[in-house]
Motif scaffolding. Structure first.
Motif, PDB file in Angstrom:
ATOM      1  N   GLY A  83       0.818  -1.215   0.000  1.00 51.76           N
ATOM      2  CA  GLY A  83       0.000   0.000   0.000  1.00 51.76           C
ATOM      3  C   GLY A  83       0.845   1.257   0.000  1.00 51.76           C
ATOM      4  N   CYS A  84       1.898   1.263   0.808  1.00 51.92           N
ATOM      5  CA  CYS A  84       2.794   2.424   0.866  1.00 51.92           C
ATOM      6  C   CYS A  84       3.451   2.662  -0.487  1.00 51.92           C
ATOM      7  N   LYS A  85       3.906   1.591  -1.104  1.00 43.30           N
ATOM      8  CA  LYS A  85       4.543   1.696  -2.423  1.00 43.30           C
ATOM      9  C   LYS A  85       3.563   2.265  -3.448  1.00 43.30           C
ATOM     10  N   ALA A  86       2.315   1.823  -3.402  1.00 46.76           N
ATOM     11  CA  ALA A  86       1.296   2.333  -4.320  1.00 46.76           C
ATOM     12  C   ALA A  86       1.055   3.826  -4.111  1.00 46.76           C
ATOM     13  N   ALA A  87       1.108   4.272  -2.865  1.00 52.23           N
ATOM     14  CA  ALA A  87       0.918   5.699  -2.570  1.00 52.23           C
ATOM     15  C   ALA A  87       2.051   6.531  -3.155  1.00 52.23           C
ATOM     16  N   PHE A  88       3.276   6.073  -2.984  1.00 50.94           N
ATOM     17  CA  PHE A  88       4.405   6.820  -3.548  1.00 50.94           C
ATOM     18  C   PHE A  88       4.354   6.822  -5.073  1.00 50.94           C
ATOM     19  N   GLU A  89       3.906   5.717  -5.664  1.00 53.10           N
ATOM     20  CA  GLU A  89       3.730   5.689  -7.123  1.00 53.10           C
ATOM     21  C   GLU A  89       2.676   6.698  -7.558  1.00 53.10           C
ATOM     22  N   GLN A 144      -9.801   3.460  -5.613  1.00 51.53           N
ATOM     23  CA  GLN A 144      -9.323   2.781  -6.816  1.00 51.53           C
ATOM     24  C   GLN A 144      -7.970   2.113  -6.586  1.00 51.53           C
ATOM     25  N   ILE A 145      -7.066   2.799  -5.887  1.00 48.21           N
ATOM     26  CA  ILE A 145      -5.747   2.228  -5.597  1.00 48.21           C
ATOM     27  C   ILE A 145      -5.896   1.007  -4.695  1.00 48.21           C
ATOM     28  N   ALA A 146      -6.670   1.168  -3.617  1.00 50.42           N
ATOM     29  CA  ALA A 146      -6.841   0.076  -2.655  1.00 50.42           C
ATOM     30  C   ALA A 146      -7.535  -1.125  -3.288  1.00 50.42           C
ATOM     31  N   ALA A 147      -8.577  -0.886  -4.067  1.00 51.71           N
ATOM     32  CA  ALA A 147      -9.304  -1.981  -4.713  1.00 51.71           C
ATOM     33  C   ALA A 147      -8.430  -2.675  -5.749  1.00 51.71           C
ATOM     34  N   GLY A 148      -7.558  -1.923  -6.403  1.00 48.53           N
ATOM     35  CA  GLY A 148      -6.638  -2.518  -7.365  1.00 48.53           C
ATOM     36  C   GLY A 148      -5.676  -3.500  -6.709  1.00 48.53           C
ATOM     37  N   ILE A 149      -5.315  -3.243  -5.470  1.00 53.05           N
ATOM     38  CA  ILE A 149      -4.427  -4.136  -4.737  1.00 53.05           C
ATOM     39  C   ILE A 149      -5.213  -5.301  -4.161  1.00 53.05           C
ATOM     40  N   GLU A 150      -6.337  -4.999  -3.529  1.00 52.79           N
ATOM     41  CA  GLU A 150      -7.112  -6.013  -2.786  1.00 52.79           C
ATOM     42  C   GLU A 150      -8.000  -6.852  -3.678  1.00 52.79           C
ATOM     43  N   GLY A 151      -8.555  -6.229  -4.713  1.00 51.09           N
ATOM     44  CA  GLY A 151      -9.430  -6.959  -5.619  1.00 51.09           C
ATOM     45  C   GLY A 151     -10.909  -6.878  -5.294  1.00 51.09           C
ATOM     46  N   HIS A 152     -11.254  -6.459  -4.078  1.00 44.34           N
ATOM     47  CA  HIS A 152     -12.654  -6.352  -3.658  1.00 44.34           C
ATOM     48  C   HIS A 152     -12.897  -4.954  -3.087  1.00 44.34           C
ATOM     49  N   PRO A 153     -13.548  -4.068  -3.849  1.00 41.78           N
ATOM     50  CA  PRO A 153     -13.763  -2.708  -3.352  1.00 41.78           C
ATOM     51  C   PRO A 153     -14.593  -2.659  -2.071  1.00 41.78           C
ATOM     52  N   ASP A 154     -15.495  -3.640  -1.863  1.00 41.57           N
ATOM     53  CA  ASP A 154     -16.307  -3.637  -0.649  1.00 41.57           C
ATOM     54  C   ASP A 154     -15.442  -3.810   0.600  1.00 41.57           C
ATOM     55  N   ASN A 155     -14.329  -4.498   0.493  1.00 39.19           N
ATOM     56  CA  ASN A 155     -13.477  -4.730   1.652  1.00 39.19           C
ATOM     57  C   ASN A 155     -12.672  -3.488   2.036  1.00 39.19           C
ATOM     58  N   VAL A 156     -12.286  -2.693   1.061  1.00 38.24           N
ATOM     59  CA  VAL A 156     -11.433  -1.528   1.361  1.00 38.24           C
ATOM     60  C   VAL A 156     -12.208  -0.222   1.466  1.00 38.24           C
TER      61      VAL A 156
END
Length: 157
Positions: A83-89, A144-156
């Motif tokens: 998640g941290c890496k995605a934020a810096f990206e 969008q970033i979190a769901a892209g990592i997790e795969g389930h937008p309802d969870n994030v």
């Protein structure tokens, strides 16, 4: 006059929030997206919280205490780091060397979103450390970033 003071104060806060930080502590709740007929479509926060401290460091490291600490990956595969890496990206900035400390109060692998909490905590921490804000209205970039990592937008969500 009062409005001018409020606008000035808000501008100072906005400027302060856009400055990169050396460390940040983030609290994230447990979640459940397994709600009867809304299974995997409706999410709910639960009053169990994990706390994550991320700080710039000369050496990478992850320390953890609490629920699931022994099972938590302590390398770059940890969702907190992802998640941290995605934020810096998203901020278009290189990710510095960081150390992470997790106090986990969310039961691990019990359907209460410990993975989602780690992802969201990592993204929030990374954004703060980078001094970067994401657009909200119309794009929901954080989701969008979190769901892209997790795969389930309802969870994030």
């Amino acid at each position: 006059k009062k409005m001018r003071r409020l606008v000035t104060a808000r501008a100072a806060i906005e400027e302060d929030n856009s400055m990169p930080r050396n460390s940040v502590t983030v609290r994230v709740p447990a979640t459940s997206a397994n709600l009867g007929p809304g299974y995997d479509t409706i999410g709910m926060a639960v009053d169990l919280w994990s706390e994550v401290t991320v700080e710039r460091s000369d050496t990478f490291g992850i320390t953890a205490e609490g629920d699931g600490a022994d099972e938590m990956p302590n390398d770059e595969s940890n969702y907190l780091v992802v998640g941290c890496k995605a934020a810096f990206e998203a901020a278009n900035k290189p990710m510095p060397t960081l150390k992470y400390h997790v106090v986990s109060r969310i039961p691990f692998a019990r359907g209460l979103g410990s993975s989602s909490a780690a992802i969201v905590a990592g993204i929030i921490a990374g954004l703060v450390l980078a001094g970067h804000r994401l657009p909200c209205w119309g794009s929901e970039a954080l989701l969008q970033i979190a769901a892209g990592i997790e795969g389930h937008p309802d969870n994030v969500a």
